[in-house]
Design an enzyme around this catalytic site. Structure first.
Site, PDB file in Angstrom:
ATOM      1  CE  LYS A   1     -18.833 -58.557  80.918  1.00  0.00           C
ATOM      2  NZ  LYS A   1     -20.352 -58.305  82.440  1.00  0.00           N
TER       3      LYS A   1
ATOM      4  NE  ARG B   1     -37.332 -65.031  65.899  1.00  0.00           N
ATOM      5  CZ  ARG B   1     -37.550 -65.956  64.892  1.00  0.00           C
ATOM      6  NH1 ARG B   1     -38.924 -66.712  66.195  1.00  0.00           N
ATOM      7  NH2 ARG B   1     -38.929 -65.686  64.205  1.00  0.00           N
TER       8      ARG B   1
ATOM      9  CG  ASP C   1     -25.026 -63.135  86.501  1.00  0.00           C
ATOM     10  OD1 ASP C   1     -23.593 -63.748  86.203  1.00  0.00           O
ATOM     11  OD2 ASP C   1     -25.105 -61.809  86.489  1.00  0.00           O
TER      12      ASP C   1
ATOM     13  CE1 TYR D   1     -22.463 -55.080  84.851  1.00  0.00           C
ATOM     14  CE2 TYR D   1     -24.733 -55.601  83.548  1.00  0.00           C
ATOM     15  CZ  TYR D   1     -23.634 -55.096  83.358  1.00  0.00           C
ATOM     16  OH  TYR D   1     -23.356 -54.700  82.155  1.00  0.00           O
TER      17      TYR D   1
HETATM   18  C1  LIG Z   1     -21.608 -57.768  82.460  1.00  0.00           C
HETATM   19  C2  LIG Z   1     -22.475 -58.408  83.934  1.00  0.00           C
HETATM   20  C3  LIG Z   1     -23.344 -58.890  83.229  1.00  0.00           C
HETATM   21  C4  LIG Z   1     -24.525 -58.607  81.481  1.00  0.00           C
HETATM   22  O1  LIG Z   1     -24.477 -58.929  80.291  1.00  0.00           O
HETATM   23  P1  LIG Z   1     -23.416 -58.091  79.273  1.00  0.00           P
HETATM   24  O2  LIG Z   1     -22.652 -59.078  78.061  1.00  0.00           O
HETATM   25  O3  LIG Z   1     -23.089 -57.185  79.056  1.00  0.00           O
HETATM   26  O4  LIG Z   1     -25.062 -57.727  79.094  1.00  0.00           O
HETATM   27  C5  LIG Z   1     -23.952 -59.830  83.824  1.00  0.00           C
HETATM   28  N1  LIG Z   1     -23.566 -59.950  85.383  1.00  0.00           N
HETATM   29  C6  LIG Z   1     -22.390 -59.768  85.139  1.00  0.00           C
HETATM   30  C7  LIG Z   1     -22.357 -60.519  86.411  1.00  0.00           C
HETATM   31  C8  LIG Z   1     -21.789 -59.503  84.171  1.00  0.00           C
HETATM   32  O5  LIG Z   1     -20.281 -58.975  84.684  1.00  0.00           O
END
Ligand SMILES: *Cc1c(COP(=O)(O)O)cnc(C)c1O
Length: 378
Positions: free
Chosen positions: A195, A46, A170, A98
């Site tokens: 992504k 961890r 983000d 998001y």
């Molecule tokens: C998908 C997404 C998230 C969340 O990510 P997860 O891996 O699904 O928890 C956060 N910000 C953006 C812009 C996203 O497209």
């Protein structure tokens, strides 16, 4: 070295023990110690695992940061970063954030006494106007999800620095290949690695990246204490996916540009949102802070009926949640990424029932356009 080369040559392409051209998967939870007085570098996975560390150092290098932290999901990374704040703290957040970030802020963190004001961050004056004595951070997504709104990061950083606030960004839609917020003075870069970074629709993961040593210690503490870490198998898959980030993104971006241009010419498409179009209100700002518009766009259709038909009958884009895969993914923000947002909040943000988001994959662009043409104009 240019970022495309750094993606391949970053010190983590070769296993230090065998010289294999891939970092092994250390599928291990604990490490034997030799002395009561001196524990080795690794003690419990961890706290740290060699495969995860290779990935964390790679993302730090690509973002031009000093420390990267890999989490079990993008939301785990976002929530862990938000745990830096305390009851009574206030955050200014861009309004079409998001949906999952909106949800965690307005439920769990609100319950913990952390208040949020959502603003249209495309005008820095709106950010400035929302700053209160209790404000501790500015949280941004640029381009935002799903309307690709652009925030001037340097302007936000100037505001944040003058008031001693942290800036969190983000960077999921852009990846460090196209945009590196730490270079503009932002403090914490967050990612859903699910992504484009992993890119193959087969891993859920997230990252936080920083430059500042003290901030790195605080996030490292949360990562270990809260414990939402990425496992070694998934870390390895992301290391592998990352190797092709440049070619995937370049190719998808080229197609996204062509698709956006084609969509803008269609009578039944009423609006197209893509920062690569000169008509996009954030075009100039985006070009000043990113190397390209990326591979995600959204558009509005004439009717809700046509919207449903596009979502359900397009063949070359999977109708699914998510984005950034090798396959094109078409999604319905009102019922997917932004389902967690109350309908009136959604409407206020322009996330209407005729809005479709398209993440362009690696199909041949002519085929994608022919498919869209068949459904939209057929
Ligand atoms: C998908 C997404 C998230 C969340 O990510 P997860 O891996 O699904 O928890 C956060 N910000 C953006 C812009 C996203 O497209």
């Amino acid at each position: 070295m240019k970022i495309g080369t750094k993606i391949i040559h970053n010190g983590h392409g070769i296993d230090p023990y065998t010289k294999g051209l891939s970092i092994p998967i250390y599928q291990v939870s604990t490490f034997a110690q030799e002395s009561v007085d001196h524990f080795g570098k690794w003690d419990y996975a961890r706290s740290g695992n060699p495969t995860r560390e290779a990935l964390e150092e790679t993302i730090a290098i690509l973002e031009n940061g000093t420390h990267g932290f890999a989490f079990a999901s993008g939301m785990a990374a976002i929530s862990s970063a938000l745990l830096l704040f305390s009851p009574g703290d206030h955050l200014v957040v861009c309004e079409d954030v998001y949906g999952g970030a909106f949800r965690v802020l307005t439920t769990l963190f609100k319950r913990l006494g952390i208040e949020t004001t959502f603003v249209d961050a495309t005008d820095p004056a709106n950010i400035a106007a929302a700053i209160l004595p209790a404000t501790k951070g500015i949280y941004l997504e640029t381009p935002s999800n799903p309307l690709l709104k652009v925030t001037d990061m340097a302007a936000a950083v100037a505001l944040a620095k003058s008031r001693g606030l942290l800036t969190l960004v983000d960077n999921t839609f852009m990846t460090p290949y196209l945009q590196r917020p730490l270079e503009l003075g932002c403090d914490i870069v967050l990612h859903s690695g699910t992504k484009f970074l992993n890119g193959h629709s087969d891993v859920i993961c997230g990252f936080a990246v920083v430059r500042d040593e003290a901030l790195a210690k605080r996030i490292g503490f949360v990562q270990n204490a809260f414990g939402a870490v990425l496992g070694p198998q998934d870390s390895w898959l992301v290391l592998r996916g990352l190797k092709t980030l440049r070619v995937r993104l370049e190719e998808s971006q080229k197609s996204a540009r062509a698709v956006a241009e084609w969509l803008s010419e269609q009578k039944r498409v009423t609006e197209v949102f893509y920062p690569g179009l000169p008509s996009h209100p954030g075009y100039a700002v985006h070009n000043s802070q990113a190397a390209g518009p990326g591979a995600v766009l959204s558009f509005k259709l004439e009717t809700v009926e046509l919207t449903r038909r596009v979502l359900e009958t397009v063949e070359l884009a999977a109708f699914a949640v998510s984005l950034g895969g090798v396959e094109s993914i078409i999604s319905y923000p009102a019922k997917m990424s932004h389902a967690a947002m109350p309908p009136e909040e959604r409407a206020a943000r322009g996330v209407t029932d005729n809005l479709v988001r398209l993440s362009v994959g690696l199909e041949e662009c002519e085929d994608l356009i022919a498919d869209l043409d068949r459904v939209i104009n057929g």
